[in-house]
Design a protein around this motif. Structure first.
Motif, PDB file in Angstrom:
ATOM      1  N   PRO A   1      12.584   7.609 -15.600  1.00 44.51           N
ATOM      2  CA  PRO A   1      12.561   9.003 -15.164  1.00 44.51           C
ATOM      3  C   PRO A   1      11.217   9.350 -14.535  1.00 44.51           C
ATOM      4  O   PRO A   1      10.236   8.650 -14.730  1.00 44.51           O
ATOM      5  CB  PRO A   1      12.793   9.787 -16.463  1.00 44.51           C
ATOM      6  N   SER A   2      11.235  10.463 -13.815  1.00 45.92           N
ATOM      7  CA  SER A   2      10.098  10.776 -12.950  1.00 45.92           C
ATOM      8  C   SER A   2       8.978  11.557 -13.639  1.00 45.92           C
ATOM      9  O   SER A   2       9.214  12.440 -14.447  1.00 45.92           O
ATOM     10  CB  SER A   2      10.614  11.607 -11.771  1.00 45.92           C
ATOM     11  N   ASN A   3       7.788  11.188 -13.296  1.00 40.37           N
ATOM     12  CA  ASN A   3       6.624  12.046 -13.463  1.00 40.37           C
ATOM     13  C   ASN A   3       6.326  12.519 -12.055  1.00 40.37           C
ATOM     14  O   ASN A   3       6.102  11.652 -11.197  1.00 40.37           O
ATOM     15  CB  ASN A   3       5.446  11.232 -14.013  1.00 40.37           C
ATOM     16  N   PRO A   4       6.391  13.785 -11.708  1.00 42.47           N
ATOM     17  CA  PRO A   4       6.296  14.953 -12.569  1.00 42.47           C
ATOM     18  C   PRO A   4       7.607  15.678 -12.893  1.00 42.47           C
ATOM     19  O   PRO A   4       7.595  16.586 -13.704  1.00 42.47           O
ATOM     20  CB  PRO A   4       5.450  15.904 -11.711  1.00 42.47           C
ATOM     21  N   THR A   5       8.763  15.307 -12.294  1.00 41.55           N
ATOM     22  CA  THR A   5       9.929  16.190 -12.435  1.00 41.55           C
ATOM     23  C   THR A   5      10.761  15.911 -13.680  1.00 41.55           C
ATOM     24  O   THR A   5      11.539  16.757 -14.103  1.00 41.55           O
ATOM     25  CB  THR A   5      10.863  16.076 -11.205  1.00 41.55           C
ATOM     26  N   GLY A   6      10.660  14.701 -14.229  1.00 42.94           N
ATOM     27  CA  GLY A   6      11.472  14.352 -15.399  1.00 42.94           C
ATOM     28  C   GLY A   6      12.889  13.929 -15.043  1.00 42.94           C
ATOM     29  O   GLY A   6      13.705  13.657 -15.925  1.00 42.94           O
ATOM     30  N   MET A   7      13.215  13.870 -13.739  1.00 47.99           N
ATOM     31  CA  MET A   7      14.603  13.578 -13.353  1.00 47.99           C
ATOM     32  C   MET A   7      14.927  12.084 -13.491  1.00 47.99           C
ATOM     33  O   MET A   7      14.074  11.228 -13.302  1.00 47.99           O
ATOM     34  CB  MET A   7      14.862  14.032 -11.916  1.00 47.99           C
ATOM     35  N   LEU A   8      16.216  11.841 -13.774  1.00 51.66           N
ATOM     36  CA  LEU A   8      16.674  10.477 -14.054  1.00 51.66           C
ATOM     37  C   LEU A   8      17.771  10.099 -13.053  1.00 51.66           C
ATOM     38  O   LEU A   8      18.714  10.870 -12.853  1.00 51.66           O
ATOM     39  CB  LEU A   8      17.261  10.450 -15.475  1.00 51.66           C
ATOM     40  N   TYR A   9      17.649   8.938 -12.425  1.00 54.67           N
ATOM     41  CA  TYR A   9      18.723   8.447 -11.551  1.00 54.67           C
ATOM     42  C   TYR A   9      19.801   7.792 -12.419  1.00 54.67           C
ATOM     43  O   TYR A   9      19.485   6.995 -13.315  1.00 54.67           O
ATOM     44  CB  TYR A   9      18.187   7.408 -10.565  1.00 54.67           C
ATOM     45  N   SER A  10      21.067   8.125 -12.122  1.00 54.45           N
ATOM     46  CA  SER A  10      22.172   7.506 -12.867  1.00 54.45           C
ATOM     47  C   SER A  10      22.436   6.117 -12.287  1.00 54.45           C
ATOM     48  O   SER A  10      21.951   5.773 -11.205  1.00 54.45           O
ATOM     49  CB  SER A  10      23.430   8.354 -12.724  1.00 54.45           C
ATOM     50  N   GLU A  11      23.266   5.353 -12.979  1.00 54.66           N
ATOM     51  CA  GLU A  11      23.609   4.007 -12.504  1.00 54.66           C
ATOM     52  C   GLU A  11      24.259   4.089 -11.121  1.00 54.66           C
ATOM     53  O   GLU A  11      23.955   3.301 -10.213  1.00 54.66           O
ATOM     54  CB  GLU A  11      24.558   3.356 -13.513  1.00 54.66           C
ATOM     55  N   GLU A  12      25.133   5.082 -10.952  1.00 57.57           N
ATOM     56  CA  GLU A  12      25.836   5.231  -9.670  1.00 57.57           C
ATOM     57  C   GLU A  12      24.847   5.559  -8.543  1.00 57.57           C
ATOM     58  O   GLU A  12      24.914   4.989  -7.447  1.00 57.57           O
ATOM     59  CB  GLU A  12      26.848   6.365  -9.842  1.00 57.57           C
TER      60      GLU A  12
ATOM     61  N   LEU B   1      11.752   7.517 -23.053  1.00 61.22           N
ATOM     62  CA  LEU B   1      11.657   8.955 -23.313  1.00 61.22           C
ATOM     63  C   LEU B   1      12.697   9.693 -22.465  1.00 61.22           C
ATOM     64  O   LEU B   1      12.383  10.365 -21.485  1.00 61.22           O
ATOM     65  CB  LEU B   1      10.238   9.446 -22.992  1.00 61.22           C
ATOM     66  N   VAL B   2      13.960   9.507 -22.836  1.00 57.63           N
ATOM     67  CA  VAL B   2      15.065  10.142 -22.108  1.00 57.63           C
ATOM     68  C   VAL B   2      15.843  11.007 -23.090  1.00 57.63           C
ATOM     69  O   VAL B   2      16.155  10.573 -24.192  1.00 57.63           O
ATOM     70  CB  VAL B   2      15.966   9.066 -21.450  1.00 57.63           C
ATOM     71  N   TYR B   3      16.136  12.259 -22.683  1.00 59.82           N
ATOM     72  CA  TYR B   3      16.791  13.221 -23.587  1.00 59.82           C
ATOM     73  C   TYR B   3      18.197  13.579 -23.112  1.00 59.82           C
ATOM     74  O   TYR B   3      19.032  14.005 -23.883  1.00 59.82           O
ATOM     75  CB  TYR B   3      15.935  14.489 -23.714  1.00 59.82           C
ATOM     76  N   GLU B   4      18.428  13.470 -21.799  1.00 57.61           N
ATOM     77  CA  GLU B   4      19.750  13.783 -21.223  1.00 57.61           C
ATOM     78  C   GLU B   4      20.156  12.595 -20.370  1.00 57.61           C
ATOM     79  O   GLU B   4      19.361  12.138 -19.548  1.00 57.61           O
ATOM     80  CB  GLU B   4      19.668  15.000 -20.276  1.00 57.61           C
TER      81      GLU B   4
ATOM     82  N   PHE C   1       9.348  14.901 -29.295  1.00 57.08           N
ATOM     83  CA  PHE C   1       9.404  15.369 -27.901  1.00 57.08           C
ATOM     84  C   PHE C   1      10.671  16.178 -27.640  1.00 57.08           C
ATOM     85  O   PHE C   1      10.662  17.146 -26.879  1.00 57.08           O
ATOM     86  CB  PHE C   1       9.351  14.180 -26.925  1.00 57.08           C
ATOM     87  N   THR C   2      11.770  15.756 -28.272  1.00 53.03           N
ATOM     88  CA  THR C   2      13.036  16.473 -28.078  1.00 53.03           C
ATOM     89  C   THR C   2      12.886  17.923 -28.532  1.00 53.03           C
ATOM     90  O   THR C   2      13.329  18.859 -27.851  1.00 53.03           O
ATOM     91  CB  THR C   2      14.164  15.770 -28.878  1.00 53.03           C
ATOM     92  N   LYS C   3      12.221  18.119 -29.676  1.00 59.41           N
ATOM     93  CA  LYS C   3      12.016  19.490 -30.199  1.00 59.41           C
ATOM     94  C   LYS C   3      11.139  20.297 -29.249  1.00 59.41           C
ATOM     95  O   LYS C   3      11.411  21.456 -28.946  1.00 59.41           O
ATOM     96  CB  LYS C   3      11.307  19.419 -31.564  1.00 59.41           C
ATOM     97  N   ARG C   4      10.060  19.673 -28.797  1.00 58.84           N
ATOM     98  CA  ARG C   4       9.111  20.385 -27.927  1.00 58.84           C
ATOM     99  C   ARG C   4       9.774  20.794 -26.619  1.00 58.84           C
ATOM    100  O   ARG C   4       9.579  21.897 -26.121  1.00 58.84           O
ATOM    101  CB  ARG C   4       7.908  19.492 -27.626  1.00 58.84           C
ATOM    102  N   ARG C   5      10.558  19.860 -26.073  1.00 60.47           N
ATOM    103  CA  ARG C   5      11.241  20.134 -24.804  1.00 60.47           C
ATOM    104  C   ARG C   5      12.197  21.321 -24.970  1.00 60.47           C
ATOM    105  O   ARG C   5      12.232  22.226 -24.133  1.00 60.47           O
ATOM    106  CB  ARG C   5      12.004  18.866 -24.388  1.00 60.47           C
TER     107      ARG C   5
ATOM    108  N   ALA D   1      10.796  11.754 -19.692  1.00 64.30           N
ATOM    109  CA  ALA D   1       9.324  11.857 -19.663  1.00 64.30           C
ATOM    110  C   ALA D   1       8.867  13.020 -20.560  1.00 64.30           C
ATOM    111  O   ALA D   1       9.621  13.434 -21.449  1.00 64.30           O
ATOM    112  CB  ALA D   1       8.792  11.971 -18.248  1.00 64.30           C
ATOM    113  N   PHE D   2       7.665  13.578 -20.323  1.00 65.47           N
ATOM    114  CA  PHE D   2       7.258  14.726 -21.157  1.00 65.47           C
ATOM    115  C   PHE D   2       6.578  15.796 -20.322  1.00 65.47           C
ATOM    116  O   PHE D   2       5.528  16.305 -20.676  1.00 65.47           O
ATOM    117  CB  PHE D   2       6.420  14.296 -22.375  1.00 65.47           C
ATOM    118  N   TYR D   3       7.244  16.123 -19.204  1.00 58.02           N
ATOM    119  CA  TYR D   3       6.693  17.135 -18.298  1.00 58.02           C
ATOM    120  C   TYR D   3       7.713  18.210 -17.980  1.00 58.02           C
ATOM    121  O   TYR D   3       8.915  17.941 -17.912  1.00 58.02           O
ATOM    122  CB  TYR D   3       6.260  16.486 -16.976  1.00 58.02           C
TER     123      TYR D   3
END
Ligand SMILES: Cc1ncc(COP(=O)(O)O)c(C=O)c1O
Length: 399
Positions: free
Chosen positions: A173-184, A209-212, A296-300, A321-323
């Motif tokens: 996942p990305s620093n700074p956006t936190g976005m995650l690319y799916s397998e597709e 560090l992935v939450y979703e 991190f999950t709680k903080r997010r 990530a944690f941003y």
């Protein structure tokens, strides 16, 4: 005196480290600043890893090692990559060096010729753009925004390819956006990369560090892509070991061999002691990773709940990530605490001056509308910082 290297003088200093320096300076003067600038966790290195480092000192692991790292660490990394992400690598595919940042630079050094183009989706982690330039190569920035969850599409990637393009950089996942690319999504990008005979550097330093959603490595989606992919990862974020300086690359043996040679004439090996501690990290009990993830999950969740209640700022829920990448563009053109806000730099500076909250303005990441908050800090600090943000947005200065 003759001018120093023009390439070196053109390098911009790291904006995240600069913000840290300002807030540490203010703290040293007794000012109660809450800092959200750091890209490192507030946790301590887990005890079993510290113990392995201490044992390595006591066992006199104080000699040079192979430039690309000791065999037992490479084996521990291979085991970890297999167990955690289903990736099959052998020791000859692993290069260990002094932090993921350094590994990334060395990978680019052995891949790029001056003038080669490197496709870099924005917003991006501050170091990539400068590292590309330090290799004499040319960053080709692909802008994204909230409408695509800050991700590039295969079409956008294909349109940016020229005959000079050599490599694509992804952070997942990305620093700074936190976005995650799916397998597709990765499969779509893989086709463009393979069809155009490009390399991929996939920075997976936040992979645990992935939450979703589910993290999938780019090296696992398509065997043709695996042959041209260098994964970058390390112990810094996953095991709270930023200061130990151990990162690794996993990739094709020819690239790894060249990296080893390059290292042999630059840094040589990473700290032998830190390498032994990292074996304990990768091969040892992973309970510590789960504990940090839970925190991190709680903080997010807390952060997102608070931001949702504010109307002048917003953010997409980050997948990993944690941003928090906060859009502050609604405030542009207004005055907050007596300061005219025209861009994210103005916002971050005014928030630091009047709210005593340090964040990183998005320009450093290739975005004019955002500021980055790191939630790698305690819930108490997050509460204090967001209370101050609320007051700042209501024109009530803390200082
Ligand atoms: C995306 C990304 N890659 C690499 C790094 C550097 O990690 P290391 O401490 O291992 O050099 C960071 C640190 O902030 C990062 O955010």
């Amino acid at each position: 005196m003759k001018p120093l290297s023009s390439q070196a003088r053109a390098i911009k200093p790291s904006a995240t480290l600069a913000i840290n320096a300002i807030s540490q300076d203010l703290k040293a003067k007794g000012v109660d600043v809450v800092s959200f600038g750091a890209g490192e966790t507030d946790f301590f290195t887990p005890d079993h890893i510290k113990a392995a480092g201490i044992a390595a000192i006591e066992q006199n692991k104080s000699y040079y090692t192979s430039s690309s790292g000791i065999a037992p660490l490479k084996s521990a990394i291979c085991g970890y990559l297999d167990r955690t992400f289903g990736l099959k690598y052998e020791n000859k595919n692993i290069c260990v060096s002094s932090g993921a940042k350094h590994v990334l630079y060395i990978a680019m050094r052995v891949m790029l010729n001056p003038g080669d183009e490197v496709i870099l989706p924005a917003p991006y982690w501050v170091t990539y753009e400068e590292a590309i330039r330090m290799c004499g190569a040319v960053p080709v920035i692909l802008n994204t925004d909230e409408s695509t969850r800050f991700k590039i599409s295969p079409e956008q990637l294909a349109a940016a390819v020229t005959e000079r393009t050599k490599c694509v950089i992804l952070t997942n996942p990305s620093n700074p956006t936190g976005m995650l690319y799916s397998e597709e999504e990765l499969s779509g990008l893989a086709k463009v990369i393979v069809d155009n005979d490009l390399y991929l550097i996939d920075d997976e330093i936040y992979a645990t560090l992935v939450y979703e959603g589910k993290f999938v490595s780019a090296a696992a989606v398509d065997p043709e892509l695996t042959k041209r992919t260098v994964i970058v990862n390390g112990v810094s974020k996953t095991y709270a070991m930023t200061g130990w300086r151990i990162g690794f690359a996993a990739g094709p043996a020819e690239i790894i061999k060249l990296m080893d040679t390059y290292l042999s004439h630059s840094t040589g090996n990473a700290s032998n002691i830190a390498q032994y501690a990292s074996i304990a990290a990768y091969a040892g009990d992973q309970e510590c990773v789960a504990k940090m993830h839970a925190e991190f999950t709680k903080r997010r969740a807390y952060f997102l709940e608070r931001v949702a209640a504010m109307d002048k700022v917003s953010c997409l829920p980050p997948d990993g990530a944690f941003y928090i990448f906060m859009n502050v563009s609604k405030t542009f053109g207004s005055t907050l605490c007596g300061e005219k806000i025209d861009n994210a730099d103005d916002f971050a500076q005014a928030l630091l001056k009047h709210g005593l909250v340090a964040t990183v303005p998005g320009a450093a990441f290739g975005s004019q509308n955002h500021i980055r908050w790191s939630y790698a800090t305690s819930i108490e600090n997050i509460k204090k910082g967001l209370d101050r943000l609320e007051r700042f947005l209501n024109n009530e200065p803390t200082a």
